[in-house]
Design a protein around this motif. Structure first.
Motif, PDB file in Angstrom:
ATOM      1  N   ALA A 157     -10.242  -2.517  48.968  1.00  0.00           N
ATOM      2  CA  ALA A 157     -11.610  -2.529  48.653  1.00  0.00           C
ATOM      3  C   ALA A 157     -12.179  -2.295  47.241  1.00  0.00           C
ATOM      4  CB  ALA A 157     -12.162  -1.309  49.619  1.00  0.00           C
ATOM      5  N   HIS A 158     -11.249  -1.703  46.460  1.00  0.00           N
ATOM      6  CA  HIS A 158     -11.885  -1.277  45.125  1.00  0.00           C
ATOM      7  C   HIS A 158     -10.885  -1.849  43.954  1.00  0.00           C
ATOM      8  CE1 HIS A 158     -15.058   1.331  47.032  1.00  0.00           C
ATOM      9  NE2 HIS A 158     -13.890   1.739  47.729  1.00  0.00           N
ATOM     10  N   GLU A 159      -9.938  -2.500  44.535  1.00  0.00           N
ATOM     11  CA  GLU A 159      -9.128  -3.313  43.323  1.00  0.00           C
ATOM     12  C   GLU A 159      -8.425  -2.341  42.415  1.00  0.00           C
ATOM     13  OE1 GLU A 159     -11.195  -6.191  41.439  1.00  0.00           O
ATOM     14  OE2 GLU A 159     -11.550  -7.476  43.190  1.00  0.00           O
ATOM     15  N   LEU A 160      -7.901  -1.217  43.160  1.00  0.00           N
ATOM     16  CA  LEU A 160      -7.536  -0.007  42.227  1.00  0.00           C
ATOM     17  C   LEU A 160      -6.132  -0.333  41.714  1.00  0.00           C
ATOM     18  CD1 LEU A 160      -8.213   2.868  44.761  1.00  0.00           C
ATOM     19  CD2 LEU A 160      -9.469   1.950  42.530  1.00  0.00           C
ATOM     20  N   PRO A 161      -5.938  -0.065  40.543  1.00  0.00           N
ATOM     21  CA  PRO A 161      -4.338  -0.280  39.728  1.00  0.00           C
ATOM     22  C   PRO A 161      -3.703   1.066  39.974  1.00  0.00           C
ATOM     23  CG  PRO A 161      -6.048   0.379  38.113  1.00  0.00           C
ATOM     24  CD  PRO A 161      -6.962   0.256  39.536  1.00  0.00           C
ATOM     25  N   LEU A 162      -2.150   0.504  40.597  1.00  0.00           N
ATOM     26  CA  LEU A 162      -1.413   1.660  40.829  1.00  0.00           C
ATOM     27  C   LEU A 162      -0.813   2.311  39.826  1.00  0.00           C
ATOM     28  CD1 LEU A 162       0.798   0.268  43.754  1.00  0.00           C
ATOM     29  CD2 LEU A 162      -0.809   2.259  43.684  1.00  0.00           C
ATOM     30  N   GLU A 163      -1.241   1.986  38.412  1.00  0.00           N
ATOM     31  CA  GLU A 163      -0.690   2.644  37.336  1.00  0.00           C
ATOM     32  C   GLU A 163      -0.885   3.949  37.176  1.00  0.00           C
ATOM     33  OE1 GLU A 163      -2.909   1.458  33.448  1.00  0.00           O
ATOM     34  OE2 GLU A 163      -3.303  -0.323  34.923  1.00  0.00           O
ATOM     35  N   TYR A 164      -2.412   4.390  37.637  1.00  0.00           N
ATOM     36  CA  TYR A 164      -2.563   5.848  37.470  1.00  0.00           C
ATOM     37  C   TYR A 164      -1.886   6.601  38.290  1.00  0.00           C
ATOM     38  CZ  TYR A 164      -6.456   3.820  34.537  1.00  0.00           C
ATOM     39  OH  TYR A 164      -6.878   3.174  33.610  1.00  0.00           O
ATOM     40  N   LEU A 165      -1.555   6.007  39.678  1.00  0.00           N
ATOM     41  CA  LEU A 165      -0.672   7.189  40.637  1.00  0.00           C
ATOM     42  C   LEU A 165       0.710   7.082  40.179  1.00  0.00           C
ATOM     43  CD1 LEU A 165      -1.949   5.772  44.146  1.00  0.00           C
ATOM     44  CD2 LEU A 165      -2.410   7.901  42.940  1.00  0.00           C
ATOM     45  N   ARG A 166       1.159   6.196  39.475  1.00  0.00           N
ATOM     46  CA  ARG A 166       2.444   6.161  39.042  1.00  0.00           C
ATOM     47  C   ARG A 166       2.555   7.162  37.772  1.00  0.00           C
ATOM     48  NH1 ARG A 166       5.494   2.352  41.254  1.00  0.00           N
ATOM     49  NH2 ARG A 166       4.539   0.155  41.824  1.00  0.00           N
ATOM     50  N   LEU A 167       1.557   7.423  36.961  1.00  0.00           N
ATOM     51  CA  LEU A 167       1.450   8.347  36.096  1.00  0.00           C
ATOM     52  C   LEU A 167       1.353   9.731  36.575  1.00  0.00           C
ATOM     53  CD1 LEU A 167      -0.993   6.932  33.358  1.00  0.00           C
ATOM     54  CD2 LEU A 167       1.246   7.458  33.098  1.00  0.00           C
ATOM     55  N   ARG A 168       0.768   9.893  37.721  1.00  0.00           N
ATOM     56  CA  ARG A 168       0.609  11.090  38.491  1.00  0.00           C
ATOM     57  C   ARG A 168       2.122  11.456  39.024  1.00  0.00           C
ATOM     58  NH1 ARG A 168       1.241  15.347  39.862  1.00  0.00           N
ATOM     59  NH2 ARG A 168      -0.175  16.579  41.200  1.00  0.00           N
ATOM     60  N   LEU A 169       2.697  10.532  39.586  1.00  0.00           N
ATOM     61  CA  LEU A 169       4.090  10.836  40.143  1.00  0.00           C
ATOM     62  C   LEU A 169       4.934  11.323  38.900  1.00  0.00           C
ATOM     63  CD1 LEU A 169       6.156  10.850  42.358  1.00  0.00           C
ATOM     64  CD2 LEU A 169       6.565   8.439  41.977  1.00  0.00           C
ATOM     65  N   GLU A 170       4.940  10.532  37.908  1.00  0.00           N
ATOM     66  CA  GLU A 170       5.618  11.020  36.496  1.00  0.00           C
ATOM     67  C   GLU A 170       5.486  12.371  36.284  1.00  0.00           C
ATOM     68  OE1 GLU A 170       5.125   8.633  33.434  1.00  0.00           O
ATOM     69  OE2 GLU A 170       5.992   6.685  34.586  1.00  0.00           O
ATOM     70  N   GLY A 171       4.115  12.908  36.226  1.00  0.00           N
ATOM     71  CA  GLY A 171       3.678  14.362  36.135  1.00  0.00           C
ATOM     72  C   GLY A 171       4.157  15.326  37.170  1.00  0.00           C
ATOM     73  N   ALA A 172       4.514  14.962  38.541  1.00  0.00           N
ATOM     74  CA  ALA A 172       5.125  15.585  39.363  1.00  0.00           C
ATOM     75  C   ALA A 172       6.552  15.775  39.129  1.00  0.00           C
ATOM     76  CB  ALA A 172       4.898  15.019  40.776  1.00  0.00           C
ATOM     77  N   GLN A 173       7.248  14.484  38.606  1.00  0.00           N
ATOM     78  CA  GLN A 173       8.672  14.831  38.081  1.00  0.00           C
ATOM     79  C   GLN A 173       8.798  15.753  37.023  1.00  0.00           C
ATOM     80  OE1 GLN A 173       8.822  10.674  37.442  1.00  0.00           O
ATOM     81  NE2 GLN A 173       9.715  10.275  39.474  1.00  0.00           N
ATOM     82  N   MET A 174       7.796  15.775  36.132  1.00  0.00           N
ATOM     83  CA  MET A 174       7.730  16.696  34.930  1.00  0.00           C
ATOM     84  C   MET A 174       7.907  18.268  35.649  1.00  0.00           C
ATOM     85  SD  MET A 174       5.214  14.848  32.347  1.00  0.00           S
ATOM     86  CE  MET A 174       5.158  16.210  31.046  1.00  0.00           C
ATOM     87  N   ASP A 175       7.175  18.397  36.700  1.00  0.00           N
ATOM     88  CA  ASP A 175       7.168  19.813  37.336  1.00  0.00           C
ATOM     89  C   ASP A 175       8.376  20.072  37.817  1.00  0.00           C
ATOM     90  OD1 ASP A 175       4.619  20.928  36.969  1.00  0.00           O
ATOM     91  OD2 ASP A 175       3.735  19.429  38.587  1.00  0.00           O
ATOM     92  N   ILE A 176       9.247  19.348  38.281  1.00  0.00           N
ATOM     93  CA  ILE A 176      10.470  19.277  38.813  1.00  0.00           C
ATOM     94  C   ILE A 176      11.590  19.491  37.961  1.00  0.00           C
ATOM     95  CG2 ILE A 176      12.243  18.473  40.536  1.00  0.00           C
ATOM     96  CD1 ILE A 176       9.934  19.307  41.862  1.00  0.00           C
ATOM     97  N   GLN A 177      11.235  18.858  36.921  1.00  0.00           N
ATOM     98  CA  GLN A 177      12.338  19.105  35.608  1.00  0.00           C
ATOM     99  C   GLN A 177      11.934  19.846  34.351  1.00  0.00           C
ATOM    100  OE1 GLN A 177      12.334  14.811  34.427  1.00  0.00           O
ATOM    101  NE2 GLN A 177      13.354  14.215  36.500  1.00  0.00           N
ATOM    102  N   TYR A 178      10.849  20.715  34.996  1.00  0.00           N
ATOM    103  CA  TYR A 178      10.214  21.682  33.934  1.00  0.00           C
ATOM    104  C   TYR A 178      11.281  22.574  32.909  1.00  0.00           C
ATOM    105  CZ  TYR A 178       7.763  25.804  32.145  1.00  0.00           C
ATOM    106  OH  TYR A 178       7.457  26.847  31.174  1.00  0.00           O
TER     107      TYR A 178
END
Length: 282
Positions: free
Chosen positions: A92-113
């Motif tokens: 519907a909105h032509e959303l790029p997935l790159e921002y969700l991939r960045l968010r996932l990398e942020g979550a990985q930073m939490d696990i590897q804190y």
């Protein structure tokens, strides 16, 4: 709670009754509201991995699964309710997935804190776990490039406020979301934060952090575009509501002495509703 669709699943997770995000989005057209709920549901889901899975290897495996799920979302073949809602949002909105991939990398930073040494180190984390989500919201709302930087800034500041709000919880899990150089500048050692009666330097640390957030949120309020007509102002309503809510929460925290180690401050739903009502008429 009865769930009839993927959209219901995302709404229940991202915008439960009485939440600021629900009041921030309920005036939007259905397609935009559902897309924002899908994005926010993904954001909440990734936070839940950190806070509900105690074993790091299990949490890592869950994030690895979501890494693959993002590929399946891109291919249009995912089956998770959040993923299916995101596929519809992308169509519907032509959303790029790159921002969700960045968010996932942020979550990985939490696990590897391993901690954050400098403001720049923390800023990268805040950008990935807060700024990236609000940049996606901007795409959903169809806001121009002039809104991109303010929305990213809102995401990072809102995330930093959440970290102040939940500082005690994160500290109990061994995580300190302030730069070590910031602690050192105030003469605070990590062990000081865990004392039953922390020294005055700890109180000064949190007071300065709260004052800084208040200053930057107020500056952002002046920088956020107002919108030239009713339609544009309605699309900016989610940002205005969240910004006003954050300022109200921060004010409550400061009025209570910024006692974030021993208390977790929350705004009551009736106040959140009132804030959103006021923003509709501005």
């Amino acid at each position: 709670m009865r769930i009839n669709s993927d959209a219901d699943f995302c709404e229940n997770l991202a915008a439960p009754i009485g939440s600021a995000f629900r009041y921030a989005t309920y005036k939007l057209p259905e397609s935009q509201r559902r897309a924002m709920h899908a994005i926010q549901a993904m954001h909440v889901e990734l936070d839940n991995v950190l806070h509900t899975i105690a074993e790091p290897h299990v949490a890592k495996a869950r994030l690895d699964w979501w890494q693959g799920e993002l590929d399946r979302i891109e291919a249009g073949s995912a089956a998770h309710p959040i993923s299916k809602a995101l596929i519809k949002a992308r169509q519907a909105h032509e959303l790029p997935l790159e921002y969700l991939r960045l968010r996932l990398e942020g979550a990985q930073m939490d696990i590897q804190y391993t901690g954050y040494r400098t403001e720049q180190d923390l800023a990268q984390y805040l950008s990935q776990t807060g700024g990236s989500i609000w940049q996606l919201f901007g795409r959903v709302l169809g806001l121009g490039r002039e809104a991109d930087e303010p929305l990213h800034r809102l995401g990072t500041l809102s995330r930093r406020l959440r970290l102040l709000q939940y500082f005690g919880r994160d500290l109990a899990s061994g995580r300190i979301y302030l730069p070590s150089t910031y602690l050192e500048a105030h003469g605070v050692k990590p062990a000081d934060l865990m004392l039953p009666s922390p020294p005055d330097t700890v109180h000064s640390l949190f007071e300065e952090e709260a004052a800084r957030l208040a200053r930057e949120l107020n500056e952002l309020r002046e920088a956020l575009p107002i919108g030239e007509n009713h339609a544009q102002r309605r699309l900016l309503l989610p940002a205005r509501v969240i910004l006003a809510t954050d300022l109200a929460l921060l004010s409550q925290i400061r009025q209570d002495g910024t006692r974030v180690l021993e208390r977790r401050h929350e705004l009551p739903p009736i106040k959140l509703l009132w804030i959103s009502f006021i923003q509709q008429w501005r």
